[in-house]
Write a protein that holds these residues in place. Structure first.
Motif, mmCIF file in Angstrom:
data_model
loop_
_atom_site.group_PDB
_atom_site.id
_atom_site.type_symbol
_atom_site.label_atom_id
_atom_site.label_comp_id
_atom_site.label_asym_id
_atom_site.label_seq_id
_atom_site.Cartn_x
_atom_site.Cartn_y
_atom_site.Cartn_z
ATOM 1 N N ALA A 20 0.910 -1.281 -0.108
ATOM 2 C CA ALA A 20 -0.124 0.038 -0.015
ATOM 3 C C ALA A 20 0.790 1.168 0.065
ATOM 4 O O ALA A 20 0.350 2.225 -0.516
ATOM 5 C CB ALA A 20 -0.895 -0.067 1.209
ATOM 6 N N ASP A 21 2.168 1.196 0.493
ATOM 7 C CA ASP A 21 3.083 2.291 0.755
ATOM 8 C C ASP A 21 3.931 2.313 -0.424
ATOM 9 O O ASP A 21 4.652 3.389 -0.747
ATOM 10 C CB ASP A 21 3.695 2.258 1.955
ATOM 11 C CG ASP A 21 2.946 2.393 3.082
ATOM 12 O OD1 ASP A 21 1.914 2.943 3.169
ATOM 13 O OD2 ASP A 21 3.356 1.909 4.295
ATOM 14 N N GLU A 25 0.187 0.318 -7.656
ATOM 15 C CA GLU A 25 -1.343 0.712 -7.377
ATOM 16 C C GLU A 25 -2.420 -0.483 -6.888
ATOM 17 O O GLU A 25 -2.466 -1.453 -7.459
ATOM 18 C CB GLU A 25 -2.203 1.277 -8.716
ATOM 19 C CG GLU A 25 -3.391 1.717 -8.458
ATOM 20 C CD GLU A 25 -4.240 1.905 -9.598
ATOM 21 O OE1 GLU A 25 -5.403 2.525 -9.765
ATOM 22 O OE2 GLU A 25 -3.358 1.872 -10.919
ATOM 23 N N LEU A 26 -2.461 -0.500 -5.494
ATOM 24 C CA LEU A 26 -3.388 -1.600 -4.846
ATOM 25 C C LEU A 26 -4.863 -1.553 -5.193
ATOM 26 O O LEU A 26 -5.347 -0.720 -4.635
ATOM 27 C CB LEU A 26 -3.015 -1.624 -3.459
ATOM 28 C CG LEU A 26 -3.659 -2.636 -2.638
ATOM 29 C CD1 LEU A 26 -3.151 -4.051 -2.952
ATOM 30 C CD2 LEU A 26 -3.267 -2.265 -0.947
ATOM 31 N N VAL A 27 -5.362 -2.324 -6.147
ATOM 32 C CA VAL A 27 -6.492 -2.105 -6.493
ATOM 33 C C VAL A 27 -7.697 -3.003 -5.948
ATOM 34 O O VAL A 27 -9.038 -2.838 -5.942
ATOM 35 C CB VAL A 27 -6.800 -2.276 -8.039
ATOM 36 C CG1 VAL A 27 -5.901 -1.145 -8.731
ATOM 37 C CG2 VAL A 27 -6.129 -3.608 -8.323
ATOM 38 N N ALA A 49 -8.354 -8.404 5.797
ATOM 39 C CA ALA A 49 -9.651 -7.930 5.622
ATOM 40 C C ALA A 49 -9.894 -6.483 6.375
ATOM 41 O O ALA A 49 -10.218 -5.509 5.726
ATOM 42 C CB ALA A 49 -10.949 -8.634 5.772
ATOM 43 N N GLN A 50 -9.523 -6.438 7.586
ATOM 44 C CA GLN A 50 -9.562 -5.462 8.486
ATOM 45 C C GLN A 50 -8.837 -4.375 8.075
ATOM 46 O O GLN A 50 -9.086 -3.292 8.010
ATOM 47 C CB GLN A 50 -9.466 -5.690 9.995
ATOM 48 C CG GLN A 50 -10.428 -6.752 10.380
ATOM 49 C CD GLN A 50 -10.123 -7.224 11.871
ATOM 50 O OE1 GLN A 50 -9.973 -6.046 12.670
ATOM 51 N NE2 GLN A 50 -10.293 -8.526 12.188
ATOM 52 N N LEU A 51 -7.439 -4.529 7.734
ATOM 53 C CA LEU A 51 -6.500 -3.643 7.111
ATOM 54 C C LEU A 51 -6.990 -2.910 5.892
ATOM 55 O O LEU A 51 -6.904 -1.769 5.602
ATOM 56 C CB LEU A 51 -5.073 -4.195 7.168
ATOM 57 C CG LEU A 51 -3.885 -3.034 6.703
ATOM 58 C CD1 LEU A 51 -3.977 -1.969 7.560
ATOM 59 C CD2 LEU A 51 -2.537 -3.978 6.822
ATOM 60 N N ALA A 52 -7.275 -3.867 5.095
ATOM 61 C CA ALA A 52 -7.606 -3.542 3.790
ATOM 62 C C ALA A 52 -9.041 -2.369 3.952
ATOM 63 O O ALA A 52 -8.987 -1.506 2.958
ATOM 64 C CB ALA A 52 -8.175 -4.636 2.636
ATOM 65 N N GLU A 53 -9.837 -2.695 4.700
ATOM 66 C CA GLU A 53 -10.817 -1.898 4.843
ATOM 67 C C GLU A 53 -10.329 -0.410 5.333
ATOM 68 O O GLU A 53 -10.874 0.788 4.967
ATOM 69 C CB GLU A 53 -11.827 -2.381 5.892
ATOM 70 C CG GLU A 53 -12.927 -3.416 4.958
ATOM 71 C CD GLU A 53 -13.386 -4.282 6.174
ATOM 72 O OE1 GLU A 53 -13.373 -4.201 7.149
ATOM 73 O OE2 GLU A 53 -14.080 -5.432 5.628
ATOM 74 N N GLU A 54 -9.485 -0.447 6.148
ATOM 75 C CA GLU A 54 -8.804 0.755 6.788
ATOM 76 C C GLU A 54 -8.255 1.519 5.597
ATOM 77 O O GLU A 54 -8.178 2.794 5.820
ATOM 78 C CB GLU A 54 -7.965 0.675 8.039
ATOM 79 C CG GLU A 54 -8.571 -0.285 9.176
ATOM 80 C CD GLU A 54 -7.506 -0.257 10.328
ATOM 81 O OE1 GLU A 54 -6.317 0.032 10.079
ATOM 82 O OE2 GLU A 54 -7.835 -1.122 11.131
ATOM 83 N N GLY A 56 -9.035 1.626 2.614
ATOM 84 C CA GLY A 56 -10.205 1.968 1.621
ATOM 85 C C GLY A 56 -10.088 1.043 0.331
ATOM 86 O O GLY A 56 -10.317 1.640 -0.762
ATOM 87 N N VAL A 57 -9.569 -0.136 0.481
ATOM 88 C CA VAL A 57 -9.219 -1.129 -0.832
ATOM 89 C C VAL A 57 -10.580 -2.043 -0.746
ATOM 90 O O VAL A 57 -10.772 -2.554 0.219
ATOM 91 C CB VAL A 57 -7.978 -1.857 -0.686
ATOM 92 C CG1 VAL A 57 -7.780 -2.572 -2.046
ATOM 93 C CG2 VAL A 57 -6.765 -0.437 -0.554
ATOM 94 N N PRO A 58 -10.777 -2.345 -2.039
ATOM 95 C CA PRO A 58 -11.900 -3.381 -2.151
ATOM 96 C C PRO A 58 -11.608 -4.608 -1.687
ATOM 97 O O PRO A 58 -10.445 -5.307 -2.074
ATOM 98 C CB PRO A 58 -12.305 -3.225 -3.824
ATOM 99 C CG PRO A 58 -11.607 -2.052 -4.218
ATOM 100 C CD PRO A 58 -10.691 -1.673 -3.176
#
Length: 308
Positions: A20-21, A25-27, A49-54, A56-58
């Protein structure tokens, strides 16, 4: 590159955050479905899943990656490559084909050593002095795809599987991003794994984690550290299962399984030197220092045994 990350447990979080950093591009993120957790057994999203939601990634949570609806959703994200860390499901060829540059796995061993589900645990149990992490392209055969890069890590004498895995997860995140960078600019090439040094690391079961006091002390020590924190090493006392934390070696000699209780320590005999217990967790009780466990049961200085 457009990336879709696949992973599930906490060990995958350093890699997800590093991607992500990065300049890529993390899509999207693929993870296992929500699972029961905690005392209430409430359905809970995976750590990934919890980190992805933080972030803002689908997030995609297929029951199985062969599901047509999942593959259609993945195709719509148009990934160039799919990095993977401990996803936890077998990927069919139809899913692997959806990323032009393939699915790149971060595996926590120096392949071809310790292919399989529990490479860190087996490296400790076998007494390896060095292990590491490898990035490779996923193929149908388990952990057998051509490798891109490797990092090494010394196994410390007191390492548990949890300790070592945490270091490999942090260091491996950098290796994974470097591999993706090389794929993006064409500077990296996958090379077939060599047949020398091939070994396998199947999942360690609860039954495997039962301590055998007739083993030498070094074997008892390795088994316990390899099974910490999961599935948790254990033995029995008075017919009841007792979980054990890491031990230290002593110079005393006792019969295998025999206990010697002192004011500040509890020794257990093995085939060689006795081991000094660390923490003990009896069924339904909290984990405490071994001396406190023995004091609570009013164990005599001699005469009691584990494994009976």
């Amino acid at each position: 590159m457009r990336l879709v990350f696949a992973g599930t447990p906490e060990v995958a979080l350093p890699s997800l955050q590093a991607i992500a950093d990065s300049a890529h591009e993390l899509v999207g993120v693929v993870t296992r479905p929500d699972a029961p957790a905690g005392r209430g057994r409430r359905l809970t999203p995976s750590p990934v899943a919890q980190l992805a939601e933080e972030l803002g990634v689908p997030v995609l949570k297929p029951e199985h990656p062969r599901d047509p609806d999942f593959q259609e959703a993945l195709r719509a994200l148009e990934p160039d490559c799919c990095p993977v860390v401990a996803y936890g499901a077998l990927l069919p060829q139809s899913a692997l084909d959806l990323a032009p540059l393939g699915w790149v796995n971060l595996h926590f061993s120096c392949l071809p050593a310790w292919r399989g589900a529990a490479p860190v645990q087996h490296a400790i149990w076998a007494g390896d002095e060095v292990t590491g992490a490898t990035t490779f392209r996923i193929v149908k055969e388990m952990d057998a795809g051509p490798a891109f890069g490797v990092m090494t890590e010394r196994i410390r004498p007191t390492d548990t599987a949890g300790d070592l895995l945490a270091r490999l997860a942090d260091g491996g995140a950098g290796l994974l991003v470097a591999t993706l960078d090389g794929l993006a600019d064409g500077s990296i090439e996958a090379r077939p794994q060599q047949p020398e040094g091939l070994s396998y690391a199947p999942k360690i079961t609860v039954e495997d984690a039962q301590v055998d006091w007739t083993e030498p002390a070094v074997g008892v020590d390795r088994r316990i550290r390899a099974c910490t924190p999961a599935p948790g090493a254990w033995t029995t006392y008075a017919g009841t299962r007792v979980k054990l934390g890491p031990v230290t070696l002593s110079s005393e000699r006792l019969e295998p399984g025999a206990l010697r209780v002192g004011k500040a320590e509890v020794l257990v005999g093995t085939a060689t030197e006795a081991v000094r217990l660390g923490e003990v967790k009896a069924f339904g009780a909290r984990q405490v220092a071994a001396a406190d466990w023995a004091r609570g049961l009013r164990l005599p200085p001699e005469g009691e045994r584990f494994g009976e």
